[in-house]
Write a protein that holds these residues in place. Structure first.
Motif, PDB file in Angstrom:
ATOM      1  N   ARG A  43      -3.469  44.065   6.479  1.00 32.56           N
ATOM      2  CA  ARG A  43      -2.847  42.905   7.148  1.00 32.56           C
ATOM      3  C   ARG A  43      -2.148  41.999   6.136  1.00 32.56           C
ATOM      4  N   TRP A  44      -2.792  41.733   5.013  1.00 35.88           N
ATOM      5  CA  TRP A  44      -2.240  40.856   3.975  1.00 35.88           C
ATOM      6  C   TRP A  44      -0.965  41.455   3.397  1.00 35.88           C
ATOM      7  N   ARG A  46       1.141  43.640   4.791  1.00 33.82           N
ATOM      8  CA  ARG A  46       2.237  43.650   5.768  1.00 33.82           C
ATOM      9  C   ARG A  46       2.896  42.276   5.899  1.00 33.82           C
ATOM     10  N   ARG A  47       2.095  41.226   5.818  1.00 35.49           N
ATOM     11  CA  ARG A  47       2.632  39.874   5.982  1.00 35.49           C
ATOM     12  C   ARG A  47       3.402  39.400   4.760  1.00 35.49           C
ATOM     13  N   ARG A  48       2.932  39.756   3.574  1.00 37.97           N
ATOM     14  CA  ARG A  48       3.416  39.086   2.388  1.00 37.97           C
ATOM     15  C   ARG A  48       4.420  39.857   1.537  1.00 37.97           C
ATOM     16  N   ARG A  54       4.136  46.481  -2.519  1.00 34.80           N
ATOM     17  CA  ARG A  54       3.675  47.078  -1.258  1.00 34.80           C
ATOM     18  C   ARG A  54       3.457  48.584  -1.419  1.00 34.80           C
TER      19      ARG A  54
END
Length: 185
Positions: A43-44, A46-48, A54
């Protein structure tokens, strides 16, 4: 990129802490904690982040998934080590000494062929440096002879391959001559 790298390294440290299992959980507990932490990491990420960071975290997740099935057995078996690092160190030491004693860049094939004898000898020499002649004598001569026979059976194919590579025509001629002795005239 530095703040993202620092944060990514913190995720790796958290993973290592969960796998270290200082709280003494069983395999199911460690699996649950790690799965929750990895879900938060996904989750972290994908958001940042986009790009190289990545990709690095995606690779970390891929490798974790790849090892997932066998990652937790050590928490249920008390005598099973968490890593095989000491065993890898032992093999590395054997390869190092093999290279040093032979003068070759690579370890010799003899370590593979005679590993059943060389590995225990190297290990015992490291652990018990005071071993001398009487300690090296075989306890059971029949077991010793059987081991020698097994080692010789492993050595023969290598010798035959070396003879073939050195002189293929002569090697094949020897086989034909041997067969002619058994065939009726």
């Amino acid at each position: 990129m530095w703040p993202g790298l620092r944060r990514a390294y913190q995720w790796v440290e958290r993973t290592a802490n969960i796998l270290r299992n200082a709280s003494g959980l069983d395999s199911a507990g460690v699996r649950r904690r790690l799965a929750a932490m990895l879900a938060a990491l996904v989750r972290w990420t994908r958001r940042r982040y986009r790009g190289v960071l990545r990709q690095a975290l995606a690779h970390f997740l891929l490798e974790t998934r790849r090892y997932w099935k066998g990652l937790f057995h050590c928490y249920d078996a008390p005598d099973l080590p968490r890593t095989d690092n000491p065993l890898e160190h032992l093999f590395g030491t054997c390869r190092y000494h093999e290279r040093r004693s032979s003068g070759r860049v690579r370890g010799s094939a003899g370590l593979v062929v005679r590993g059943a004898v060389r590995l225990p000898a190297i290990t015992s020499a490291q652990l018990l440096p005071e071993i001398d002649g009487p300690h090296l004598a075989p306890e059971d001569i029949n077991d010793w002879r059987q081991l020698r026979t097994q080692l010789e059976q492993r050595r023969v194919p290598r010798v035959m391959g070396r003879r073939f590579r050195a002189d293929p025509n002569g090697y094949l001629q020897d086989i034909e001559d041997g067969l002619r002795r058994y065939l009726p005239a």
